[in-house]
Design a protein around this motif. Structure first.
Motif, PDB file in Angstrom:
ATOM      1  N   PHE A  38       0.841  -1.199   0.000  1.00 57.78           N
ATOM      2  CA  PHE A  38       0.000   0.000   0.000  1.00 57.78           C
ATOM      3  C   PHE A  38       0.876   1.249   0.000  1.00 57.78           C
ATOM      4  CE2 PHE A  38      -2.397   3.471   1.780  1.00 57.78           C
ATOM      5  CZ  PHE A  38      -3.669   3.322   1.253  1.00 57.78           C
ATOM      6  N   THR A  39       1.911   1.259   0.852  1.00 53.43           N
ATOM      7  CA  THR A  39       2.812   2.410   0.932  1.00 53.43           C
ATOM      8  C   THR A  39       3.503   2.663  -0.396  1.00 53.43           C
ATOM      9  OG1 THR A  39       3.239   1.949   3.274  1.00 53.43           O
ATOM     10  CG2 THR A  39       4.818   3.366   2.135  1.00 53.43           C
ATOM     11  N   SER A  40       4.022   1.604  -1.019  1.00 55.75           N
ATOM     12  CA  SER A  40       4.755   1.756  -2.276  1.00 55.75           C
ATOM     13  C   SER A  40       3.854   2.274  -3.390  1.00 55.75           C
ATOM     14  CB  SER A  40       5.383   0.422  -2.678  1.00 55.75           C
ATOM     15  OG  SER A  40       6.332   0.011  -1.723  1.00 55.75           O
ATOM     16  N   SER A  69      14.260  15.367   3.354  1.00 55.35           N
ATOM     17  CA  SER A  69      12.816  15.562   3.382  1.00 55.35           C
ATOM     18  C   SER A  69      12.089  14.341   2.823  1.00 55.35           C
ATOM     19  CB  SER A  69      12.436  16.816   2.592  1.00 55.35           C
ATOM     20  OG  SER A  69      12.915  17.974   3.232  1.00 55.35           O
ATOM     21  N   ALA A  70      12.649  13.757   1.773  1.00 52.88           N
ATOM     22  CA  ALA A  70      12.055  12.549   1.199  1.00 52.88           C
ATOM     23  C   ALA A  70      12.049  11.412   2.217  1.00 52.88           C
ATOM     24  CB  ALA A  70      12.814  12.140  -0.057  1.00 52.88           C
ATOM     25  N   LEU A  71      13.115  11.298   3.000  1.00 53.41           N
ATOM     26  CA  LEU A  71      13.170  10.260   4.030  1.00 53.41           C
ATOM     27  C   LEU A  71      12.084  10.489   5.081  1.00 53.41           C
ATOM     28  CD1 LEU A  71      14.531   7.813   5.348  1.00 53.41           C
ATOM     29  CD2 LEU A  71      16.123   9.408   6.463  1.00 53.41           C
ATOM     30  N   ALA A  72      11.891  11.743   5.494  1.00 51.49           N
ATOM     31  CA  ALA A  72      10.824  12.052   6.454  1.00 51.49           C
ATOM     32  C   ALA A  72       9.456  11.713   5.872  1.00 51.49           C
ATOM     33  CB  ALA A  72      10.890  13.523   6.858  1.00 51.49           C
ATOM     34  N   LEU A  73       9.258  12.030   4.592  1.00 50.13           N
ATOM     35  CA  LEU A  73       7.999  11.710   3.924  1.00 50.13           C
ATOM     36  C   LEU A  73       7.782  10.202   3.878  1.00 50.13           C
ATOM     37  CD1 LEU A  73       5.526  12.499   2.202  1.00 50.13           C
ATOM     38  CD2 LEU A  73       7.049  12.529   0.205  1.00 50.13           C
ATOM     39  N   PHE A  74       8.837   9.460   3.574  1.00 49.28           N
ATOM     40  CA  PHE A  74       8.739   7.998   3.519  1.00 49.28           C
ATOM     41  C   PHE A  74       8.414   7.405   4.891  1.00 49.28           C
ATOM     42  CE2 PHE A  74      11.006   3.999   4.306  1.00 49.28           C
ATOM     43  CZ  PHE A  74      10.276   3.153   3.483  1.00 49.28           C
ATOM     44  N   VAL A  75       9.092   7.883   5.935  1.00 54.08           N
ATOM     45  CA  VAL A  75       8.823   7.380   7.286  1.00 54.08           C
ATOM     46  C   VAL A  75       7.380   7.657   7.673  1.00 54.08           C
ATOM     47  CG1 VAL A  75       9.396   7.661   9.730  1.00 54.08           C
ATOM     48  CG2 VAL A  75      11.218   7.541   8.033  1.00 54.08           C
ATOM     49  N   TYR A  76       6.891   8.839   7.324  1.00 53.99           N
ATOM     50  CA  TYR A  76       5.479   9.155   7.580  1.00 53.99           C
ATOM     51  C   TYR A  76       4.563   8.164   6.869  1.00 53.99           C
ATOM     52  CZ  TYR A  76       1.118  10.967   5.732  1.00 53.99           C
ATOM     53  OH  TYR A  76      -0.176  11.060   5.292  1.00 53.99           O
ATOM     54  N   GLY A 175       9.311  16.583  -6.073  1.00 53.01           N
ATOM     55  CA  GLY A 175      10.675  16.079  -5.992  1.00 53.01           C
ATOM     56  C   GLY A 175      10.872  15.120  -4.834  1.00 53.01           C
ATOM     57  N   ASN A 176      10.247  15.444  -3.704  1.00 51.98           N
ATOM     58  CA  ASN A 176      10.365  14.557  -2.545  1.00 51.98           C
ATOM     59  C   ASN A 176       9.640  13.234  -2.780  1.00 51.98           C
ATOM     60  OD1 ASN A 176      11.923  16.306  -0.974  1.00 51.98           O
ATOM     61  ND2 ASN A 176      10.125  17.399  -0.227  1.00 51.98           N
ATOM     62  N   PHE A 177       8.453  13.274  -3.387  1.00 48.46           N
ATOM     63  CA  PHE A 177       7.727  12.044  -3.689  1.00 48.46           C
ATOM     64  C   PHE A 177       8.544  11.160  -4.619  1.00 48.46           C
ATOM     65  CE2 PHE A 177       3.885  13.352  -1.640  1.00 48.46           C
ATOM     66  CZ  PHE A 177       3.078  12.221  -1.567  1.00 48.46           C
ATOM     67  N   ILE A 178       9.150  11.767  -5.625  1.00 46.02           N
ATOM     68  CA  ILE A 178       9.947  10.989  -6.576  1.00 46.02           C
ATOM     69  C   ILE A 178      11.126  10.320  -5.873  1.00 46.02           C
ATOM     70  CG2 ILE A 178      11.488  11.195  -8.579  1.00 46.02           C
ATOM     71  CD1 ILE A 178       9.514  13.376  -9.612  1.00 46.02           C
ATOM     72  N   ARG A 179      11.742  11.031  -4.940  1.00 43.57           N
ATOM     73  CA  ARG A 179      12.880  10.468  -4.208  1.00 43.57           C
ATOM     74  C   ARG A 179      12.475   9.339  -3.260  1.00 43.57           C
ATOM     75  NH1 ARG A 179      14.286  15.796  -5.061  1.00 43.57           N
ATOM     76  NH2 ARG A 179      16.486  16.182  -5.622  1.00 43.57           N
ATOM     77  N   THR A 180      11.200   9.246  -2.892  1.00 45.01           N
ATOM     78  CA  THR A 180      10.781   8.150  -2.008  1.00 45.01           C
ATOM     79  C   THR A 180      10.630   6.827  -2.755  1.00 45.01           C
ATOM     80  OG1 THR A 180       8.380   8.547  -2.306  1.00 45.01           O
ATOM     81  CG2 THR A 180       9.492   9.730  -0.494  1.00 45.01           C
ATOM     82  N   ILE A 181      10.621   6.856  -4.074  1.00 42.51           N
ATOM     83  CA  ILE A 181      10.356   5.633  -4.836  1.00 42.51           C
ATOM     84  C   ILE A 181      11.371   4.527  -4.530  1.00 42.51           C
ATOM     85  CG2 ILE A 181      10.219   4.638  -7.149  1.00 42.51           C
ATOM     86  CD1 ILE A 181       8.933   7.259  -8.074  1.00 42.51           C
ATOM     87  N   PRO A 182      12.692   4.780  -4.557  1.00 46.99           N
ATOM     88  CA  PRO A 182      13.622   3.694  -4.214  1.00 46.99           C
ATOM     89  C   PRO A 182      13.458   3.209  -2.774  1.00 46.99           C
ATOM     90  CG  PRO A 182      14.793   5.793  -4.470  1.00 46.99           C
ATOM     91  CD  PRO A 182      13.416   5.988  -5.002  1.00 46.99           C
ATOM     92  N   ALA A 184      10.612   3.139  -1.121  1.00 52.21           N
ATOM     93  CA  ALA A 184       9.401   2.320  -1.114  1.00 52.21           C
ATOM     94  C   ALA A 184       9.658   0.948  -1.711  1.00 52.21           C
ATOM     95  CB  ALA A 184       8.295   3.037  -1.884  1.00 52.21           C
ATOM     96  N   LEU A 185      10.452   0.896  -2.776  1.00 50.17           N
ATOM     97  CA  LEU A 185      10.772  -0.394  -3.394  1.00 50.17           C
ATOM     98  C   LEU A 185      11.590  -1.270  -2.442  1.00 50.17           C
ATOM     99  CD1 LEU A 185      11.611   0.765  -7.032  1.00 50.17           C
ATOM    100  CD2 LEU A 185       9.515  -0.306  -6.186  1.00 50.17           C
ATOM    101  N   LEU A 186      12.510  -0.660  -1.704  1.00 52.02           N
ATOM    102  CA  LEU A 186      13.281  -1.413  -0.710  1.00 52.02           C
ATOM    103  C   LEU A 186      12.364  -1.944   0.395  1.00 52.02           C
ATOM    104  CD1 LEU A 186      16.523   0.740  -0.285  1.00 52.02           C
ATOM    105  CD2 LEU A 186      16.352  -1.580  -1.215  1.00 52.02           C
ATOM    106  N   LEU A 187      11.379  -1.134   0.804  1.00 50.55           N
ATOM    107  CA  LEU A 187      10.421  -1.584   1.821  1.00 50.55           C
ATOM    108  C   LEU A 187       9.640  -2.788   1.321  1.00 50.55           C
ATOM    109  CD1 LEU A 187       8.929  -1.016   4.565  1.00 50.55           C
ATOM    110  CD2 LEU A 187       7.301   0.333   3.209  1.00 50.55           C
ATOM    111  N   SER A 188       9.147  -2.710   0.109  1.00 53.66           N
ATOM    112  CA  SER A 188       8.390  -3.829  -0.444  1.00 53.66           C
ATOM    113  C   SER A 188       9.254  -5.071  -0.587  1.00 53.66           C
ATOM    114  CB  SER A 188       7.801  -3.432  -1.806  1.00 53.66           C
ATOM    115  OG  SER A 188       6.783  -2.470  -1.650  1.00 53.66           O
TER     116      SER A 188
END
Length: 286
Positions: A38-40, A69-76, A175-182, A184-188
Motif C-alpha cells: 500500500f505504501t509503495s 525531506s524525502a526520508l521524512a515523507l517515507f517514514v510518515y 521532488g520529494n515524492f519521486i525520491r521516495t520511490i527507491p 518504497a521499493l526497498l520496503l516492499s
C-alpha cells in the motif's frame, strides 16, 4: 471571512487529507493488500500525478526537494500504513494530527519562541488529551499501532518544518515524492514474503496516492496563498473529526467516549495555541 474560491479549495483539501486515513484503513482492514505494498503504490502514484501536474505547468524537469525531506515523507507514509493495520480511522488521524502539531510546536519552543499563559495551557491540554487517549484500558488503541502513528506524525512534522517557506511547494513536494520511490521499493522487497495484493486494495492505494495525496496537496498549495497562516493551521483541526465521522459512517467503526474526550482536549488545546497567535507575539526571541 474566506471568499468562495479559497473556501472551496480549502474544503476539498481537508476532505482529501481525511480521505487518506479512510482509504488506508479501509484497504488494510477490508482487502488483502499488505501495508508495504500500500505504501509503495501510494508513493509511486502520488509521484506520477505530481510530475504530471508539473509537466502541465511546463515544469517537467523537477529539481525540487531533497533526500532528507524525502526520508521524512517515507517514514510518515510507512508508519501511517503499518499503524492502520491496528488503529481505527478516527483514533489514527487524531494521534497523527496531535503528534504533527505537538512536534512542530515543540520545535518552535526549542528555537526560542515564547508562549503566553494561554498557549502553555493549550499545549498542556493537548498533551494531556494525547496521554489520556493512549493510557491502558478497554478503549485504548493497540500500543504498537499508536507508536507507529506517533512516529509517522513526528516525521510529518519534520517534513513540514523542512518545507516551510518553500518558494515552489508543489515542485518541492513532487521532488520529494519521486525520491521516495527507491525507499518504497526497498520496503516492499524487505516485506516480499508478506506481500499480498488484490484489485480492491490496489485501487484504494492508487486513489490515496493519486487523488487524496497528489491532487489533494496540489489543491492545498493553491489554497494556502489565499488564506491566513493561522486560518490554515486552524482549519486543519477538522481533519481528525472528518476522518472519525467517515470511519463511523462508512466503515462502521465505534465512536467511543474516550475518543470524544481526547479529541476535545487535543484539538481544543492546539486551537488555543494557534489562535493565540492573532493576539500576542508568538515568535519573540528570548
Amino acid at each position: 471571512m474566506l471568499q468562495l474560491r479559497p473556501m472551496l479549495l480549502t474544503f476539498l483539501a481537508l476532505i482529501a487529507f481525511a480521505g487518506n486515513s479512510l482509504l488506508c484503513r479501509a484497504a488494510l482492514a477490508n482487502t488483502q493488500i499488505d501495508a508495504a505494498s500500500f505504501t509503495s503504490i501510494r508513493l509511486l502514484s502520488g509521484a506520477v500525478v505530481l510530475w504530471i501536474l508539473l509537466a502541465l505547468r511546463r515544469r517537467e524537469h523537477c529539481e525540487g526537494g531533497n533526500w532528507l525531506s524525502a526520508l521524512a515523507l517515507f517514514v510518515y507514509a510507512a508508519g501511517f500504513s503499518f499503524a492502520y493495520i491496528q488503529l481505527n480511522t478516527g483514533i489514527g488521524a487524531l494521534i497523527l494530527f496531535g503528534a504533527v502539531q505537538t512536534s512542530m510546536i515543540a520545535f518552535g519552543l526549542w528555537r526560542g519562541e515564547r508562549f503566553t499563559t494561554a498557549q502553555w495551557l493549550g499545549l498542556l491540554l493537548a498533551c494531556a488529551g494525547l496521554v489520556g487517549l493512549l493510557l491502558p484500558g478497554g478503549a485504548a488503541p493497540p500500543l504498537l499501532g499508536a507508536v507507529l502513528m506517533l512516529a509517522a506524525g513526528v516525521a510529518w512534522g519534520i517534513y513540514s518544518l523542512r518545507g516551510k517557506g518553500a518558494v515552489a511547494p508543489l515542485q518541492v513536494t513532487a521532488g520529494n515524492f519521486i525520491r521516495t520511490i527507491p525507499m518504497a521499493l526497498l520496503l516492499s522487497f524487505g516485506f516480499v514474503s508478506q506481500a499480498s495484493l488484490d484489485s480492491a486494495g490496489v485501487y484504494f492505494a492508487l486513489v490515496s496516492g493519486a487523488i487524496t495525496s497528489g491532487v489533494g496537496y496540489a489543491i492545498w498549495y493553491s489554497a494556502l496563498p489565499l488564506i491566513k497562516a493561522t486560518t490554515a493551521a486552524t482549519v486543519q483541526l477538522s481533519v481528525p473529526l472528518l476522518a472519525a465521522m467517515g470511519g463511523v459512517l462508512l466503515l462502521q467503526e465505534p465512536l467511543t467516549l474516550r475518543l470524544l474526550l481526547a479529541s476535545l482536549a487535543i484539538l481544543g488545546g492546539i486551537a488555543l495555541v494557534v489562535l493565540a497567535v492573532n493576539c500576542t507575539p508568538f515568535s519573540r526571541k528570548r
